[in-house]
Write a protein that holds these residues in place. Sequence first.
Motif, mmCIF file in Angstrom:
data_model
loop_
_atom_site.group_PDB
_atom_site.id
_atom_site.type_symbol
_atom_site.label_atom_id
_atom_site.label_comp_id
_atom_site.label_asym_id
_atom_site.label_seq_id
_atom_site.Cartn_x
_atom_site.Cartn_y
_atom_site.Cartn_z
ATOM 1 N N ARG A 405 -19.384 19.811 16.121
ATOM 2 C CA ARG A 405 -19.692 18.387 15.940
ATOM 3 C C ARG A 405 -18.550 17.697 15.199
ATOM 4 N N PRO A 406 -17.983 16.635 15.795
ATOM 5 C CA PRO A 406 -16.870 15.978 15.116
ATOM 6 C C PRO A 406 -17.343 15.264 13.847
ATOM 7 N N ARG A 407 -16.534 15.320 12.800
ATOM 8 C CA ARG A 407 -16.879 14.574 11.595
ATOM 9 C C ARG A 407 -16.700 13.091 11.865
ATOM 10 N N PRO A 408 -17.591 12.262 11.348
ATOM 11 C CA PRO A 408 -17.342 10.830 11.473
ATOM 12 C C PRO A 408 -16.010 10.483 10.813
ATOM 13 N N LEU A 409 -15.215 9.723 11.541
ATOM 14 C CA LEU A 409 -13.890 9.364 11.024
ATOM 15 C C LEU A 409 -13.789 7.848 10.937
ATOM 16 N N MET A 410 -13.331 7.395 9.797
ATOM 17 C CA MET A 410 -13.129 5.961 9.661
ATOM 18 C C MET A 410 -11.658 5.689 9.394
ATOM 19 N N ILE A 411 -11.091 4.796 10.186
ATOM 20 C CA ILE A 411 -9.675 4.465 10.029
ATOM 21 C C ILE A 411 -9.565 3.099 9.358
ATOM 22 N N THR A 412 -8.917 3.095 8.210
ATOM 23 C CA THR A 412 -8.775 1.839 7.470
ATOM 24 C C THR A 412 -7.467 1.169 7.833
ATOM 25 N N LEU A 413 -7.583 -0.075 8.255
ATOM 26 C CA LEU A 413 -6.430 -0.765 8.809
ATOM 27 C C LEU A 413 -6.263 -2.117 8.142
ATOM 28 N N GLU A 414 -5.124 -2.281 7.463
ATOM 29 C CA GLU A 414 -4.821 -3.591 6.870
ATOM 30 C C GLU A 414 -4.160 -4.483 7.912
ATOM 31 N N GLU A 415 -4.097 -5.761 7.649
ATOM 32 C CA GLU A 415 -3.435 -6.715 8.549
ATOM 33 C C GLU A 415 -3.906 -6.497 9.985
ATOM 34 N N PHE A 440 -17.390 8.501 20.105
ATOM 35 C CA PHE A 440 -16.544 9.638 19.724
ATOM 36 C C PHE A 440 -16.471 9.807 18.209
ATOM 37 N N HIS A 441 -17.358 9.113 17.503
ATOM 38 C CA HIS A 441 -17.451 9.228 16.043
ATOM 39 C C HIS A 441 -16.225 8.710 15.307
ATOM 40 N N VAL A 442 -15.504 7.786 15.937
ATOM 41 C CA VAL A 442 -14.369 7.173 15.245
ATOM 42 C C VAL A 442 -14.665 5.682 15.083
ATOM 43 N N THR A 443 -14.530 5.184 13.872
ATOM 44 C CA THR A 443 -14.732 3.753 13.655
ATOM 45 C C THR A 443 -13.556 3.194 12.863
ATOM 46 N N LEU A 444 -13.456 1.877 12.882
ATOM 47 C CA LEU A 444 -12.393 1.203 12.148
ATOM 48 C C LEU A 444 -12.979 0.470 10.952
ATOM 49 N N MET A 445 -12.219 0.414 9.881
ATOM 50 C CA MET A 445 -12.540 -0.564 8.856
ATOM 51 C C MET A 445 -11.338 -1.501 8.793
ATOM 52 N N VAL A 446 -11.514 -2.696 9.318
ATOM 53 C CA VAL A 446 -10.388 -3.620 9.357
ATOM 54 C C VAL A 446 -10.416 -4.510 8.122
ATOM 55 N N ILE A 447 -9.243 -4.725 7.567
ATOM 56 C CA ILE A 447 -9.129 -5.556 6.373
ATOM 57 C C ILE A 447 -8.174 -6.679 6.718
ATOM 58 N N ASP A 448 -8.629 -7.905 6.560
ATOM 59 C CA ASP A 448 -7.778 -9.000 7.018
ATOM 60 C C ASP A 448 -8.129 -10.296 6.326
ATOM 61 N N GLN A 449 -7.101 -11.135 6.184
ATOM 62 C CA GLN A 449 -7.391 -12.450 5.598
ATOM 63 C C GLN A 449 -7.476 -13.537 6.643
ATOM 64 N N ARG A 450 -7.113 -13.227 7.887
ATOM 65 C CA ARG A 450 -7.221 -14.214 8.960
ATOM 66 C C ARG A 450 -8.071 -13.640 10.086
ATOM 67 N N PRO A 451 -9.354 -13.493 9.878
ATOM 68 C CA PRO A 451 -10.177 -12.891 10.936
ATOM 69 C C PRO A 451 -10.126 -13.669 12.246
ATOM 70 N N SER A 452 -9.770 -14.958 12.193
ATOM 71 C CA SER A 452 -9.723 -15.715 13.446
ATOM 72 C C SER A 452 -8.617 -15.200 14.355
ATOM 73 N N GLY A 453 -7.672 -14.416 13.792
ATOM 74 C CA GLY A 453 -6.615 -13.862 14.627
ATOM 75 C C GLY A 453 -7.042 -12.614 15.380
ATOM 76 N N ILE A 454 -8.261 -12.163 15.146
ATOM 77 C CA ILE A 454 -8.727 -10.929 15.778
ATOM 78 C C ILE A 454 -9.531 -11.272 17.032
ATOM 79 N N ASP A 455 -9.340 -10.472 18.043
ATOM 80 C CA ASP A 455 -10.020 -10.668 19.313
ATOM 81 C C ASP A 455 -11.539 -10.738 19.103
ATOM 82 N N SER A 456 -12.169 -11.732 19.730
ATOM 83 C CA SER A 456 -13.606 -11.923 19.475
ATOM 84 C C SER A 456 -14.430 -10.748 20.007
ATOM 85 N N GLU A 457 -13.926 -10.096 21.034
ATOM 86 C CA GLU A 457 -14.670 -8.950 21.558
ATOM 87 C C GLU A 457 -14.721 -7.830 20.507
ATOM 88 N N VAL A 458 -13.612 -7.681 19.794
ATOM 89 C CA VAL A 458 -13.571 -6.673 18.729
ATOM 90 C C VAL A 458 -14.496 -7.094 17.580
#
Lengths: 550, 198
Positions: A405-415, A440-458
């Motif tokens: 069983r894969p361990r849950p993985l969280m990827i922390t991403l700035e900007e 697949f048990h992989v998730t992102l933690m996104v850190i951002d000051q301009r969330p409007s720049g991120i794709d709305s689907e995401v």
Amino acid sequence: MDRKRLGVVVDGSFTAGLTVRLDPGQSTEDLQIGSFMVVQGREYTYFCMLSDLQLRTSDARLIAKPPQGFTPFVSRVLSGSATYAMAVVKPMLMMPTVDVRDDSRLLVGQTPEERGVMSVRTIPMHYAELVEATEIDFLTVFGSPDKPNHFVFGQPLTMDLPICLDLGRFMERSSGIFGQTGTGKSFTALVVLAGIIKHDVGVNLIFDAHNEYAYGKESEEKQWVKGLKHLFGSKVRVYSLDESQANKPGRPADGILKIGLNQIEPEDVILMSQELGLTAKAGTMIGLLKDTYGDKWLTRLIEMDAEALSEFCQQSGAHEGSVQALQRDLKKLARKEYIRPEMDSNLLDEIILTLKDGKHVILHFGQHSSMMDYMLVSNLVTRRVRAAWEKQTEQYELTQANADRPRPLMITLEEAHKFLNPEIASQTTFGTIAREMRKFHVTLMVIDQRPSGIDSEVLSQLGTRISGKLADERDIDAVLTGVSDRSALRNALASLKLRQEVLVVGHAVPMPIQVRPRTYDEAFWAEVSKPTAPVADDDLEREKRELFGA
Amino acid sequence: MTERIGEIIETDSFTFVAESFALNRPPALGSLVKAQAGGDTWVYGVVAFGETVSVDPGRGAMRRSRPDAYDEAVYTRHPELEHLLHTKFTVIPVGSRVGERMSQRIPPQPPPMHYSVYACAPDEVREFSERRLYLRTLATAQLPAPVEHVLAAHLTWTYEQRGRDEAWLEQAALEVAGLLQQDVERLLAVLYAVDPEA
């Protein structure tokens, strides 16, 4: 426990929320937009968020010609009668009304559902009472720290009691931490990451763009804070790009990462089009190069002299000037200190093994902290990690053995907007992870000051959002993409103080709530770095005997 | 037993008029009075109007003063005025009492003609005004005088009778504010008039 009465429901609808006439003597200034409140209906207790306050008068003449020369007596009598206030509250959750004095019953269940809390399906009748939420209401909805995977994230704005994040649920979906500069995003992220490491709910891969997470940083109060490596020691491994900074006292690195030109894929380069100044046609030419030279496409391109270049152009039909320009642009990459003509994948494999082993990895950029370094390395590393997790998941589906069983993985991403903006989100690894890697048990933690720049689907795929104050309307809209009750939450978001107040919405909390996150200080460090399992009494006794003799 | 102050000379379900025993001295506007209604039944009401007029409607009063005799001296010089003039006051029933049971419902029958009207003692005022539902009856009644004056007079009078009970006054003012909230000029007239801080 008696709750303080604030007013009665006089109007409202399921969609727009309940309108409450505040009692005479109840000042609007004692209430804060976004706070957690309770409406007591006949059958159900409704947990609500205060979404609006309105001032009303019973007679238009009071507006046209405000009376003057009030004595306190007259103004006391007028407020609450001819001039009065309305509150709009939005019910979010409800539960069958139980005697609030029967505290024990409310707190037995492990999850809100077990405690009888359900999503709201109706509204109370006229003259239901609006009351202040008490400790027991908070604990009923948000759980207490003794529940599994419940991590004390902070306190409500107006009370001193713990608000927990369900970290298990937090890890299940991608999440986002937003807020304008100075709202303390990285400290909030540090608190959450420390919680995840402490509770061992999964592994973290952290791209430490601004050199904040591994070894700490200076806070706005000019205090140096500890990094995750200091707090968790060997549970956290730091890989650094910067040979000169690594292994200075107090900054131990577990490996120095080098990137080979052979490891760079066309995708990595196209991602950085803006940073490298590539033209729109660059993608096509890179495709041609890749077709011709395979994995060595970049090495070969950079090594080409004028003759080889024109030969390639004749063979492939590419425009010579464009290829020259591309070569010039990509030579910027080759000049980076951490780039080698060719590297094996040992260190990248080690990172993956470390993660699989349940240890957390921080990629430390040191002085190589330009956006180009950051994007290249994060994308390259993540692509491999993602492939490894996909493979692991397939294996697990085949064997269904717990060990696989894969361990849950969280990827922390700035900007994050650099990787997830609408133009490229569909092409990058991060876009794919945010959209579909949950299985697949992989998730992102996104850190951002301009969330409007991120794709709305995401954005719409984000499970939990933690947001500090945002000023720009588009950013507020972006944070609330795909969330119900947006208008109520918009006010709650806009009313936050610049510092040390956030709104938490989504998967990890039963209903949206404004929180003062915990301070990342000595007390917090002491709590998270102490061992989870208490030492059994027997062990203590034995140790005592060994130390002091029988 | 409190003082008898008048005798009923007109009566219907919603209002009664009594002749005051003291010429020119009707009970205070807004004061609480009670009328005997037979047996142990009493009708409580608020004084909403007072007037002194000629006994004979056909013969109006005329000037009696002289440069050297005016005001009180007029009455000394004309003792017959006691019989030519009378003072009347109008009462709006707002509650009743049967035996010990006090209620803020108006009585089913009007108080009988020629029965007595009494002043209320402070204790009785306190007891009756403890609940303030009767203010609604008063505010919505057909009054011979502007409602804001009657309400203001009643609040001020009761406040004094209750020993300057500010808490009561504030609650009563809030009640009135609720009743008059559609008409802010009248409300402000009441509030300015009763304001103990002014």
